[in-house]
Design a protein around this motif. Structure first.
Motif, short mmCIF file in Angstrom:
data_model
loop_
_atom_site.label_atom_id
_atom_site.label_comp_id
_atom_site.label_asym_id
_atom_site.label_seq_id
_atom_site.Cartn_x
_atom_site.Cartn_y
_atom_site.Cartn_z
N GLY A 175 5.04 -5.34 -15.19
CA GLY A 175 3.60 -5.40 -14.60
C GLY A 175 3.58 -5.20 -13.03
N ARG A 176 4.47 -5.11 -12.54
CA ARG A 176 4.54 -4.67 -11.00
C ARG A 176 5.25 -3.73 -10.47
NH1 ARG A 176 6.76 -10.09 -7.80
NH2 ARG A 176 8.92 -9.93 -8.12
N SER A 177 5.02 -3.05 -9.23
CA SER A 177 5.90 -2.27 -8.65
C SER A 177 6.32 -2.64 -7.16
CB SER A 177 5.17 -0.90 -8.48
OG SER A 177 5.59 0.17 -7.60
N ARG A 178 7.58 -2.02 -6.55
CA ARG A 178 7.57 -2.21 -5.28
C ARG A 178 6.30 -1.87 -4.40
NH1 ARG A 178 13.30 0.23 -3.47
NH2 ARG A 178 12.46 2.00 -4.81
N ASN A 179 5.62 -1.12 -4.87
CA ASN A 179 4.38 -0.61 -4.15
C ASN A 179 3.26 -1.69 -3.94
OD1 ASN A 179 5.63 1.89 -4.48
ND2 ASN A 179 4.19 2.98 -5.35
N ASP A 180 2.98 -2.34 -5.06
CA ASP A 180 2.20 -3.40 -4.73
C ASP A 180 2.74 -4.59 -4.55
OD1 ASP A 180 3.35 -3.94 -7.62
OD2 ASP A 180 1.44 -4.78 -8.23
N GLN A 181 3.70 -4.77 -4.51
CA GLN A 181 4.65 -5.84 -4.19
C GLN A 181 4.98 -5.91 -2.72
OE1 GLN A 181 8.32 -6.01 -6.35
NE2 GLN A 181 9.08 -8.14 -5.57
N VAL A 182 5.13 -4.81 -2.19
CA VAL A 182 5.48 -4.91 -0.46
C VAL A 182 4.26 -5.04 0.20
CG1 VAL A 182 5.51 -2.35 -0.32
CG2 VAL A 182 6.85 -3.81 1.07
N ALA A 183 3.14 -4.35 -0.29
CA ALA A 183 1.84 -4.21 0.01
C ALA A 183 1.50 -5.90 0.27
CB ALA A 183 0.73 -3.63 -0.68
N THR A 184 1.47 -6.55 -1.17
CA THR A 184 1.18 -8.12 -1.07
C THR A 184 1.81 -8.91 0.16
OG1 THR A 184 0.54 -7.59 -3.31
CG2 THR A 184 0.96 -10.10 -2.69
N ASP A 185 3.46 -8.56 0.15
CA ASP A 185 4.14 -9.50 1.00
C ASP A 185 3.78 -9.38 2.40
OD1 ASP A 185 5.56 -10.07 -1.51
OD2 ASP A 185 7.18 -8.84 -0.98
N LEU A 186 3.77 -8.02 2.59
CA LEU A 186 3.29 -7.56 4.28
C LEU A 186 1.90 -8.27 4.55
CD1 LEU A 186 4.19 -6.22 6.56
CD2 LEU A 186 3.05 -4.08 5.79
N ARG A 187 0.76 -8.11 3.66
CA ARG A 187 -0.29 -8.86 3.65
C ARG A 187 -0.05 -10.38 4.28
NH1 ARG A 187 -5.60 -6.41 2.62
NH2 ARG A 187 -5.18 -4.22 1.90
N LEU A 188 0.59 -11.17 3.23
CA LEU A 188 0.83 -12.35 3.68
C LEU A 188 1.67 -12.64 4.86
CD1 LEU A 188 2.04 -13.29 -0.19
CD2 LEU A 188 -0.08 -13.93 1.03
N TYR A 189 2.54 -12.05 5.10
CA TYR A 189 3.26 -12.11 6.16
C TYR A 189 2.25 -12.01 7.33
CZ TYR A 189 6.21 -11.03 10.42
OH TYR A 189 6.68 -11.19 11.58
N ALA A 190 1.52 -11.05 7.32
CA ALA A 190 0.54 -10.62 8.33
C ALA A 190 -0.44 -11.67 8.80
CB ALA A 190 -0.04 -9.28 8.15
N ILE A 191 -1.08 -12.05 7.57
CA ILE A 191 -1.82 -13.41 7.68
C ILE A 191 -1.32 -14.58 8.20
CG2 ILE A 191 -3.27 -15.06 6.14
CD1 ILE A 191 -3.67 -12.53 4.25
N ASP A 192 -0.12 -14.83 7.59
CA ASP A 192 0.63 -16.10 8.14
C ASP A 192 0.84 -16.02 9.85
OD1 ASP A 192 2.21 -18.35 8.34
OD2 ASP A 192 3.85 -17.49 7.40
N HIS A 193 1.31 -15.01 10.39
CA HIS A 193 1.43 -14.62 11.61
C HIS A 193 0.27 -14.52 12.46
CE1 HIS A 193 5.46 -14.60 9.90
NE2 HIS A 193 6.01 -14.94 10.95
N MET A 194 -0.53 -13.97 12.14
CA MET A 194 -1.74 -13.69 12.94
C MET A 194 -2.66 -14.92 13.29
SD MET A 194 -2.00 -10.52 13.89
CE MET A 194 -4.02 -10.28 14.43
N ILE A 195 -2.55 -15.97 12.13
CA ILE A 195 -3.00 -17.37 12.26
C ILE A 195 -2.24 -17.85 13.45
CG2 ILE A 195 -2.97 -19.33 11.33
CD1 ILE A 195 -3.84 -17.92 8.64
N GLU A 196 -1.01 -17.84 13.36
CA GLU A 196 0.00 -18.47 14.40
C GLU A 196 -0.34 -17.65 15.68
OE1 GLU A 196 4.65 -18.88 15.56
OE2 GLU A 196 4.11 -18.00 13.55
N VAL A 197 -0.58 -16.41 16.08
CA VAL A 197 -1.19 -15.73 17.24
C VAL A 197 -2.29 -16.31 17.46
CG1 VAL A 197 -1.83 -13.50 18.26
CG2 VAL A 197 0.13 -13.49 16.79
#
Length: 475
Positions: free
Chosen positions: A105-127
């Motif tokens: 039910g998942r692909s690396r396509n939606d998987q990496v898009a999700t991971d990168l969003r989570l990473y960006a959210i986490d670190h933009m809050i830190e910024v």
């Protein structure tokens, strides 16, 4: 083991694998990939696609991997293509073939898009939190020099007197806009791509909206093709980081100027300076110079990603592998520079006497003559011309404006009386600038009060967001 090799009769050539391989830079997504895997597992289990007898061992193995990745006990190896294949290898090493069940039910396509969003959210809050620390330092330094007159500049030329605290406080406003941008960016970034599959969604009974809520997103992608191909959130983050860098660069440039022997206004603390390997007397404001220099790197990362994104057709394209390193680098750079600049700002001392002596130089009080004439009902165009003639007369005779005689003032304009000298003082010029946002002591105090309140509100907001995200990641 590759996640896609079933229809191929040959393994990738070494050059192909080397070009395709991304685990050496996308490994930092591992914590976010594992957390999104737990959310995906929950949906597979609740929908009945995975029996409890399969789901529970996978959940246990994922939690073990979370601890092992955090401790550095599980890492990618030379045969792993990307973070996703590395972590699936970890599951299969622990569980055998059932470790591959999570891929349903998942692909690396939606998987990496999700991971990168989570990473960006986490670190933009830190910024944002680091920006707030710098804002606090700027407000404190501005308040410290809120009664210190200094020349204000346009075109690097003396313009009008200002409170030096007012000069410093302008930087608070730029960083407030950066915080506004991060706040607005979060609204758009909190959309989950997970469930979009490769591009068309899934025929399996998944619940993307449930997964989105589990991961702290506010919604799931409205269009699965957009879900896997959208990188607006990366480009917007890079723009915001570039603006932060530009604002840091402006501080760096000013500190470099103020620290010169020619100015001699700023005494940068030894802890935030460096020396020369050949000239023992040197004390260089290198933190300011590095802040100025890093801005170009941030703008370059933004330009690279925008160029990569333009014209990508349809859904996912492998070009999108190039979205990560610029984002990682820009976040790393900003988080490296912000604390150094914050410390430099907080520990710099300024020479009040030199600034005060320089405040009236360069005929910076000429505007007071024009304003005096406007108060006497003289059209500003004529008032401006008369003030300019006063300056020309002073330049020709080597005097300052207040040294012109009553007769000379009257010869320039009949409305110029001897009492014009009353406004030709730095103190008078500062006191008169009482408009909102002006440099008068009263306006400055109100500015600092409002900036302090805004900073406190954003501090609470981003502290709460950081706590919520941390709790989500620990779920």
């Amino acid at each position: 083991m590759a996640l896609w090799g079933g229809r191929f009769s040959e393994t990738p050539a070494d050059a192909v694998f080397a070009l395709s391989r991304s685990v050496h830079f996308d490994w930092r997504l591992a914590p976010y990939d594992l957390r999104s895997s737990l959310a995906h597992l929950a949906v597979l289990q609740s929908s009945g696609l995975l029996e409890d007898s399969v789901a529970e061992p996978i959940r246990g193995a994922l939690n073990e991997l979370i601890s092992e990745v955090a401790a550095g006990r599980f890492v990618a190896n030379e045969t792993d293509e990307d973070v996703h294949s590395a972590l699936e290898r970890g599951l299969t090493e622990k569980l055998g073939a059932i470790g591959g069940s999570l891929r349903a039910g998942r692909s690396r396509n939606d998987q990496v898009a999700t991971d990168l969003r989570l990473y960006a959210i986490d670190h933009m809050i830190e910024v944002a939190q680091q920006i707030l620390a710098l804002q606090s330092a700027l407000i404190a330094k501005a308040s410290e020099y809120g009664d210190a007159p200094a020349p204000g500049f346009t075109h690097l030329q003396h313009a009008q007197p200002v409170l030096f605290g007012h000069e410093i406080a302008k930087h608070v406003q730029g960083f407030s806009r950066d915080l506004d941008r991060i706040h607005d960016w979060l609204d758009r970034a909190l959309v989950s791509p997970l469930g979009s599959g490769a591009l068309a969604g899934s025929s399996l009974p998944l619940s993307p909206e449930v997964t989105a809520k589990n991961l702290g997103f506010t919604s799931s992608a409205a269009n699965s093709i957009d879900g896997v191909s959208d990188r607006d959130f990366v480009a917007e983050a890079l723009f915001t980081l570039s603006m932060v860098g530009i604002h840091l660069s402006r501080i760096g440039e000013e500190w470099c100027i103020w620290a010169t022997t020619e100015f001699g206004w700023a005494k940068v603390a030894d802890a935030y300076s460096t020396g020369s390997s050949i000239m023992p007397q040197k004390k260089n404001p290198d933190m300011a110079e590095l802040a100025r220099g890093k801005a170009g790197r941030l703008v370059g990362n933004l330009t690279g990603v925008l160029t990569m994104l333009k014209g990508l057709p349809f859904a996912y394209n492998r070009d999108l592998q190039e979205d990560k390193e610029p984002l990682f680098d820009s976040i790393d750079t900003v988080l490296l520079v912000l604390p150094a600049v914050t410390g430099m700002v907080a520990t710099t001392d300024f020479d009040r006497e030199k600034m005060a002596l320089a405040a009236p130089l360069g005929f910076s009080l000429a505007t007071e003559i024009a304003d005096y004439l406007v108060q006497a009902k003289v059209p500003f165009a004529h008032a401006h011309e008369a003030a300019g003639k006063c300056v020309a007369m002073c330049e020709a005779s080597g005097r300052q404006l207040h040294q012109l005689t009553d007769e000379e003032f009257a010869s320039i304009h009949p409305s110029l009386k001897g009492d014009v000298r009353d406004v030709l003082t730095v103190h008078g010029a500062l006191e008169s600038r009482t408009t909102v946002g002006g440099t008068s002591p009263s306006s400055f105090k109100q500015q600092i009060k409002e900036s302090t309140a805004i900073t406190a509100a954003y501090s609470k907001e981003f502290t709460d967001k950081a706590k919520a995200f941390s709790e989500m990641m620990g779920a």
